[in-house]
Design a protein around this motif. Structure first.
Motif, PDB file in Angstrom:
ATOM      1  N   THR A  60      -1.528  22.105 -28.183  1.00 36.76           N
ATOM      2  CA  THR A  60      -1.401  21.924 -26.736  1.00 36.76           C
ATOM      3  C   THR A  60      -1.864  20.535 -26.305  1.00 36.76           C
ATOM      4  N   SER A  61      -2.804  19.962 -27.030  1.00 30.10           N
ATOM      5  CA  SER A  61      -3.223  18.589 -26.716  1.00 30.10           C
ATOM      6  C   SER A  61      -2.077  17.614 -26.963  1.00 30.10           C
ATOM      7  N   VAL A  62      -1.403  17.774 -28.100  1.00 23.35           N
ATOM      8  CA  VAL A  62      -0.270  16.899 -28.407  1.00 23.35           C
ATOM      9  C   VAL A  62       0.839  17.101 -27.381  1.00 23.35           C
ATOM     10  N   GLN A  63       1.121  18.361 -27.043  1.00 17.05           N
ATOM     11  CA  GLN A  63       2.188  18.640 -26.085  1.00 17.05           C
ATOM     12  C   GLN A  63       1.872  18.096 -24.697  1.00 17.05           C
ATOM     13  N   SER A  64       0.604  18.118 -24.311  1.00 20.34           N
ATOM     14  CA  SER A  64       0.260  17.606 -22.981  1.00 20.34           C
ATOM     15  C   SER A  64       0.143  16.088 -22.959  1.00 20.34           C
ATOM     16  N   LEU A  65      -0.103  15.477 -24.115  1.00 20.26           N
ATOM     17  CA  LEU A  65      -0.263  14.023 -24.186  1.00 20.26           C
ATOM     18  C   LEU A  65       1.068  13.280 -24.351  1.00 20.26           C
ATOM     19  N   TRP A  66       2.045  13.893 -25.016  1.00 14.99           N
ATOM     20  CA  TRP A  66       3.292  13.185 -25.311  1.00 14.99           C
ATOM     21  C   TRP A  66       4.027  12.699 -24.057  1.00 14.99           C
ATOM     22  N   PRO A  67       4.091  13.485 -22.968  1.00 10.67           N
ATOM     23  CA  PRO A  67       4.749  12.938 -21.767  1.00 10.67           C
ATOM     24  C   PRO A  67       4.100  11.638 -21.287  1.00 10.67           C
ATOM     25  N   PHE A  68       2.776  11.530 -21.388  1.00  8.12           N
ATOM     26  CA  PHE A  68       2.095  10.292 -20.993  1.00  8.12           C
ATOM     27  C   PHE A  68       2.523   9.139 -21.897  1.00  8.12           C
ATOM     28  N   VAL A  69       2.627   9.402 -23.197  1.00  6.53           N
ATOM     29  CA  VAL A  69       3.072   8.374 -24.141  1.00  6.53           C
ATOM     30  C   VAL A  69       4.476   7.896 -23.771  1.00  6.53           C
ATOM     31  N   VAL A  70       5.351   8.836 -23.431  1.00  8.69           N
ATOM     32  CA  VAL A  70       6.730   8.484 -23.067  1.00  8.69           C
ATOM     33  C   VAL A  70       6.751   7.655 -21.783  1.00  8.69           C
ATOM     34  N   VAL A  71       6.002   8.107 -20.774  1.00  5.80           N
ATOM     35  CA  VAL A  71       5.972   7.373 -19.507  1.00  5.80           C
ATOM     36  C   VAL A  71       5.424   5.964 -19.715  1.00  5.80           C
ATOM     37  N   ALA A  72       4.317   5.841 -20.455  1.00  9.71           N
ATOM     38  CA  ALA A  72       3.725   4.523 -20.707  1.00  9.71           C
ATOM     39  C   ALA A  72       4.708   3.627 -21.449  1.00  9.71           C
ATOM     40  N   SER A  73       5.435   4.196 -22.400  1.00  5.38           N
ATOM     41  CA  SER A  73       6.434   3.438 -23.146  1.00  5.38           C
ATOM     42  C   SER A  73       7.540   2.931 -22.224  1.00  5.38           C
ATOM     43  N   CYS A  74       7.958   3.771 -21.296  1.00  2.88           N
ATOM     44  CA  CYS A  74       9.012   3.380 -20.350  1.00  2.88           C
ATOM     45  C   CYS A  74       8.530   2.300 -19.383  1.00  2.88           C
ATOM     46  N   ILE A  75       7.297   2.413 -18.928  1.00  2.81           N
ATOM     47  CA  ILE A  75       6.768   1.430 -17.982  1.00  2.81           C
ATOM     48  C   ILE A  75       6.573   0.081 -18.658  1.00  2.81           C
ATOM     49  N   ARG A  76       6.193   0.080 -19.924  1.00  3.04           N
ATOM     50  CA  ARG A  76       6.016  -1.179 -20.662  1.00  3.04           C
ATOM     51  C   ARG A  76       7.348  -1.807 -21.053  1.00  3.04           C
ATOM     52  N   HIS A  77       8.386  -0.990 -21.101  1.00  2.00           N
ATOM     53  CA  HIS A  77       9.711  -1.468 -21.498  1.00  2.00           C
ATOM     54  C   HIS A  77      10.321  -2.289 -20.365  1.00  2.00           C
ATOM     55  N   PRO A  78      10.906  -3.437 -20.669  1.00  2.00           N
ATOM     56  CA  PRO A  78      11.513  -4.236 -19.580  1.00  2.00           C
ATOM     57  C   PRO A  78      12.681  -3.501 -18.935  1.00  2.00           C
ATOM     58  N   ASP A  79      12.738  -3.574 -17.631  1.00  2.00           N
ATOM     59  CA  ASP A  79      13.826  -2.973 -16.887  1.00  2.00           C
ATOM     60  C   ASP A  79      15.065  -3.840 -17.046  1.00  2.00           C
ATOM     61  N   PRO A  80      16.175  -3.249 -17.520  1.00  2.00           N
ATOM     62  CA  PRO A  80      17.400  -4.045 -17.720  1.00  2.00           C
ATOM     63  C   PRO A  80      17.851  -4.787 -16.464  1.00  2.00           C
ATOM     64  N   ASP A  81      17.588  -4.210 -15.280  1.00  2.42           N
ATOM     65  CA  ASP A  81      18.007  -4.843 -14.025  1.00  2.42           C
ATOM     66  C   ASP A  81      17.194  -6.085 -13.718  1.00  2.42           C
ATOM     67  N   GLU A  82      16.004  -6.189 -14.336  1.00  3.31           N
ATOM     68  CA  GLU A  82      15.132  -7.317 -14.037  1.00  3.31           C
ATOM     69  C   GLU A  82      15.172  -8.413 -15.090  1.00  3.31           C
ATOM     70  N   LEU A  83      15.939  -8.174 -16.178  1.00  6.87           N
ATOM     71  CA  LEU A  83      16.024  -9.186 -17.229  1.00  6.87           C
ATOM     72  C   LEU A  83      16.900 -10.341 -16.761  1.00  6.87           C
ATOM     73  N   PRO A  84      16.558 -11.582 -17.156  1.00  7.67           N
ATOM     74  CA  PRO A  84      17.386 -12.729 -16.780  1.00  7.67           C
ATOM     75  C   PRO A  84      18.744 -12.657 -17.458  1.00  7.67           C
ATOM     76  N   THR A  85      19.776 -13.063 -16.770  1.00  8.70           N
ATOM     77  CA  THR A  85      21.131 -13.022 -17.340  1.00  8.70           C
ATOM     78  C   THR A  85      21.580 -14.385 -17.815  1.00  8.70           C
TER      79      THR A  85
END
Length: 199
Positions: free
Chosen positions: A174-199
């Motif tokens: 249950t610890s792993v199951q409750s922690l994984w969504p946070f890992v996913v969200v943090a990964s998404c927030i750290r990932h550059p937004d395609p709309d904000e990348l220079p073209t």
């Protein structure tokens, strides 16, 4: 538009904290007769347990956190978000239908099984098959998360069967199951937004 709103860090980050705080405080209220290594979390929320109100509130809060996270996790595939939300709903239902003070309950056990399964498979269903997906939404990490949760759930079932360290196994999975969504969200927030990348 950002891949994931920053408030999803709060909803996903609160989930493991609230769950752990719930079983810790409820265990203290239950007293020395409660052995967290051998007794399940459901015992803490059972009818008549001293800390049942704490564990029930923690399970409901966990479910709400998962529902909010699923809503905000726009970078994940819709099926994964849906299943994560369903896993959150299952946590709320578990809180509404606690285990009896003695013996088993088919209704409670069924909801727990459904919840465990949903929270184990959502990473696979959330995979973003695009080439530049955030790390935690790529096939490798997602499959690994599901595998770890699946092994943890199997360990829990084995410990229940042999009347061993079921409490310890349940807390790990249950610890792993409750922690994984946070890992996913943090990964998404750290990932550059395609709309904000220079073209």
């Amino acid at each position: 538009m950002r891949l994931v709103p920053r408030w999803a860090l709060l909803s996903s980050g609160c989930a493991p904290v609230l769950l752990t705080a719930g079983w810790t405080i409820a265990g203290v209220l239950e007293g020395p007769a409660y052995d967290p290594a051998t007794k399940t979390i459901s015992v803490l929320a059972a009818d008549g347990a001293s800390g049942s109100w704490v564990m029930t509130a923690a399970l409901m809060a966990l479910g709400v956190c998962h529902l909010l996270t699923a809503w905000g996790l726009r970078a994940a595939a819709f099926a994964g978000r849906l299943v994560l939300g369903a896993g959150g709903a299952a946590a709320v239902v578990v809180a509404l239908f606690p285990a009896p003070s003695s013996g088993g309950s088919l209704r409670h056990g069924s909801v727990v099984t459904v919840g465990f399964t949903l929270l184990a498979v959502w990473p696979l269903l959330a995979i973003d098959r695009g080439g530049a997906a955030p790390w935690a939404l790529r096939p490798g990490p997602s499959a690994m998360a599901t595998a770890v949760m699946g092994v943890g759930a199997a360990w829990f079932l084995i410990e229940l069967e042999v009347q061993g360290a079921a409490g310890a196994a349940e807390r790990v999975v249950t610890s792993v199951q409750s922690l994984w969504p946070f890992v996913v969200v943090a990964s998404c927030i750290r990932h550059p937004d395609p709309d904000e990348l220079p073209t």
